[in-house]
Design a protein around this motif. Structure first.
Motif, PDB file in Angstrom:
ATOM      1  N   LEU A   1       7.053  -0.457   5.474  1.00  0.00           N
ATOM      2  CA  LEU A   1       6.203   0.457   4.720  1.00  0.00           C
ATOM      3  C   LEU A   1       4.736   0.383   5.093  1.00  0.00           C
ATOM      4  CD1 LEU A   1       7.820  -0.083   1.220  1.00  0.00           C
ATOM      5  CD2 LEU A   1       8.464   1.524   3.020  1.00  0.00           C
ATOM      6  N   ASP A   2       4.321  -0.673   5.755  1.00  0.00           N
ATOM      7  CA  ASP A   2       2.925  -0.804   6.189  1.00  0.00           C
ATOM      8  C   ASP A   2       2.938  -1.192   7.659  1.00  0.00           C
ATOM      9  OD1 ASP A   2       0.283  -1.362   6.729  1.00  0.00           O
ATOM     10  OD2 ASP A   2      -0.056  -2.501   4.894  1.00  0.00           O
ATOM     11  N   GLN A   3       2.752  -0.211   8.516  1.00  0.00           N
ATOM     12  CA  GLN A   3       2.814  -0.448   9.955  1.00  0.00           C
ATOM     13  C   GLN A   3       1.439  -0.324  10.610  1.00  0.00           C
ATOM     14  OE1 GLN A   3       6.007   2.054  11.438  1.00  0.00           O
ATOM     15  NE2 GLN A   3       7.534   0.804  10.412  1.00  0.00           N
ATOM     16  N   ARG A   4       0.395  -0.504   9.809  1.00  0.00           N
ATOM     17  CA  ARG A   4      -0.956  -0.462  10.355  1.00  0.00           C
ATOM     18  C   ARG A   4      -1.230  -1.707  11.199  1.00  0.00           C
ATOM     19  NH1 ARG A   4      -4.115   0.165   4.866  1.00  0.00           N
ATOM     20  NH2 ARG A   4      -2.366  -1.140   4.233  1.00  0.00           N
TER      21      ARG A   4
ATOM     22  N   SER B   1       0.826  -1.198   0.000  1.00  0.00           N
ATOM     23  CA  SER B   1       0.000   0.000   0.000  1.00  0.00           C
ATOM     24  C   SER B   1       0.866   1.256   0.000  1.00  0.00           C
ATOM     25  CB  SER B   1      -0.891  -0.009   1.241  1.00  0.00           C
ATOM     26  OG  SER B   1      -1.705   1.134   1.264  1.00  0.00           O
ATOM     27  N   GLY B   2       0.628   2.114  -0.985  1.00  0.00           N
ATOM     28  CA  GLY B   2       1.282   3.412  -1.015  1.00  0.00           C
ATOM     29  C   GLY B   2       2.550   3.519  -1.832  1.00  0.00           C
ATOM     30  N   TYR B   3       3.124   2.402  -2.286  1.00  0.00           N
ATOM     31  CA  TYR B   3       4.421   2.462  -2.965  1.00  0.00           C
ATOM     32  C   TYR B   3       4.457   1.707  -4.290  1.00  0.00           C
ATOM     33  CZ  TYR B   3       6.153   4.232   1.504  1.00  0.00           C
ATOM     34  OH  TYR B   3       6.344   4.973   2.633  1.00  0.00           O
ATOM     35  N   ASN B   4       3.327   1.246  -4.770  1.00  0.00           N
ATOM     36  CA  ASN B   4       3.321   0.398  -5.966  1.00  0.00           C
ATOM     37  C   ASN B   4       3.906   1.039  -7.223  1.00  0.00           C
ATOM     38  OD1 ASN B   4       2.190  -1.976  -4.782  1.00  0.00           O
ATOM     39  ND2 ASN B   4       0.214  -0.937  -4.726  1.00  0.00           N
ATOM     40  N   PRO B   5       3.591   2.302  -7.556  1.00  0.00           N
ATOM     41  CA  PRO B   5       4.086   2.846  -8.816  1.00  0.00           C
ATOM     42  C   PRO B   5       5.604   2.912  -8.921  1.00  0.00           C
ATOM     43  CG  PRO B   5       2.244   4.156  -8.017  1.00  0.00           C
ATOM     44  CD  PRO B   5       2.620   3.200  -6.909  1.00  0.00           C
ATOM     45  N   ARG B   6       6.286   3.010  -7.801  1.00  0.00           N
ATOM     46  CA  ARG B   6       7.741   3.193  -7.837  1.00  0.00           C
ATOM     47  C   ARG B   6       8.522   1.926  -7.494  1.00  0.00           C
ATOM     48  NH1 ARG B   6       9.365   6.627  -2.408  1.00  0.00           N
ATOM     49  NH2 ARG B   6      11.449   6.062  -3.125  1.00  0.00           N
ATOM     50  N   SER B   7       7.837   0.809  -7.245  1.00  0.00           N
ATOM     51  CA  SER B   7       8.553  -0.323  -6.652  1.00  0.00           C
ATOM     52  C   SER B   7       8.384  -1.639  -7.397  1.00  0.00           C
ATOM     53  CB  SER B   7       8.109  -0.508  -5.191  1.00  0.00           C
ATOM     54  OG  SER B   7       6.765  -0.930  -5.127  1.00  0.00           O
ATOM     55  N   VAL B   8       9.339  -2.538  -7.109  1.00  0.00           N
ATOM     56  CA  VAL B   8       9.299  -3.934  -7.529  1.00  0.00           C
ATOM     57  C   VAL B   8       9.056  -4.764  -6.275  1.00  0.00           C
ATOM     58  CG1 VAL B   8      10.634  -5.855  -8.487  1.00  0.00           C
ATOM     59  CG2 VAL B   8      10.927  -3.541  -9.412  1.00  0.00           C
ATOM     60  N   GLY B   9       8.070  -5.649  -6.322  1.00  0.00           N
ATOM     61  CA  GLY B   9       7.797  -6.520  -5.188  1.00  0.00           C
ATOM     62  C   GLY B   9       8.437  -7.883  -5.387  1.00  0.00           C
TER      63      GLY B   9
ATOM     64  N   ARG C   1      -4.277  -5.606  19.566  1.00  0.00           N
ATOM     65  CA  ARG C   1      -4.028  -5.240  18.171  1.00  0.00           C
ATOM     66  C   ARG C   1      -2.734  -5.900  17.710  1.00  0.00           C
ATOM     67  NH1 ARG C   1      -7.550  -1.626  16.278  1.00  0.00           N
ATOM     68  NH2 ARG C   1      -6.279  -1.100  14.462  1.00  0.00           N
ATOM     69  N   VAL C   2      -2.714  -6.303  16.446  1.00  0.00           N
ATOM     70  CA  VAL C   2      -1.511  -6.911  15.855  1.00  0.00           C
ATOM     71  C   VAL C   2      -1.204  -6.203  14.545  1.00  0.00           C
ATOM     72  CG1 VAL C   2      -1.879  -9.175  16.909  1.00  0.00           C
ATOM     73  CG2 VAL C   2      -2.858  -8.694  14.660  1.00  0.00           C
ATOM     74  N   LEU C   3       0.046  -6.249  14.150  1.00  0.00           N
ATOM     75  CA  LEU C   3       0.461  -5.647  12.886  1.00  0.00           C
ATOM     76  C   LEU C   3      -0.105  -6.442  11.715  1.00  0.00           C
ATOM     77  CD1 LEU C   3       4.177  -4.808  13.701  1.00  0.00           C
ATOM     78  CD2 LEU C   3       2.283  -3.190  13.468  1.00  0.00           C
ATOM     79  N   ARG C   4      -0.597  -5.743  10.710  1.00  0.00           N
ATOM     80  CA  ARG C   4      -1.105  -6.413   9.510  1.00  0.00           C
ATOM     81  C   ARG C   4       0.031  -7.109   8.764  1.00  0.00           C
ATOM     82  NH1 ARG C   4      -2.349  -3.555   5.563  1.00  0.00           N
ATOM     83  NH2 ARG C   4      -4.030  -4.804   4.665  1.00  0.00           N
TER      84      ARG C   4
END
Length: 197
Positions: free
Chosen positions: A147-150, A84-92, A161-164
């Motif tokens: 990058l995703d600490q929700r 989430s939030g970084y797709n256009p600039r990144s390779v997964g 609560r737990v990290l996603r």
């Protein structure tokens, strides 16, 4: 002398052509994930699931199995839905590892105790070297957990609560990786897009 490129098995997802196109010069970040699934076959099944009105789903660009086999599910010229939030600039890049499977959000099951085999890490390093030759702006690397600490209510105890996202997790060998590549850990800042994952 340039190292030989790794052998990459092309295995495009059925909806690859529906993913947003991009220029290779826009890619400056690699995001390391683990599948949090038991094997590559199940990771493929999850990747093929259509989750959005666009006819696409969630997946990385590359998957590396425990024995070092590399499969490419999405072309670099397309944005994969992997963080989430970084797709256009990144390779997964997804590493096959069971992570917290099958109780991802259970408070009592947050340990990630499967190590990453050397063959898998060697393949990752070879892939990173190859990508540096393909992507002129590539400079940064991050873990999904960076990058995703929700957080979300735990599935077994809603009062906790737990990290996603916790991948690639505590057993991923960051010091080895950073010592072997010129890519630098991405400083945390604001994401470029707001696509939920």
């Amino acid at each position: 002398m340039q190292p030989a490129p790794p052998f990459i098995h092309a295995h495009p997802l059925p909806y690859q052509h529906l993913l947003q196109a991009r220029a290779l010069t826009d890619i400056d970040l690699v995001v390391i994930h683990c599948t949090e699934l038991p094997d590559l076959a199940m990771a493929r099944e999850y990747g093929e699931r259509v989750l959005y009105a666009s006819g696409t789903g969630n997946s990385g660009h590359f998957y590396i199995d425990r024995d070092g086999r590399i499969e490419q599910y999405v072309a670099l010229e397309r944005c994969a839905h992997h963080v989430s939030g970084y797709n256009p600039r990144s390779v997964g890049i997804e590493l096959v590892n069971r992570g917290r499977y099958p109780h991802w959000l259970a408070a009592a099951h947050q340990q990630m105790d499967e190590p990453y085999p050397q063959a898998q890490i060697d393949a990752l390093l070879a892939l990173l070297a190859h990508l540096r030759g393909q992507l002129p702006a590539l400079a940064w690397i991050a873990g999904h957990e960076d990058l995703d600490q929700r957080s979300e209510p735990a599935s077994d105890d809603p009062t906790q609560r737990v990290l996603r996202k916790r991948d690639p997790g505590p057993l991923f060998p960051w010091p080895t990786l950073i010592a072997a590549t010129p890519l630098q850990r991405l400083p945390l800042d604001q994401p470029d897009d707001a696509a939920p994952l």
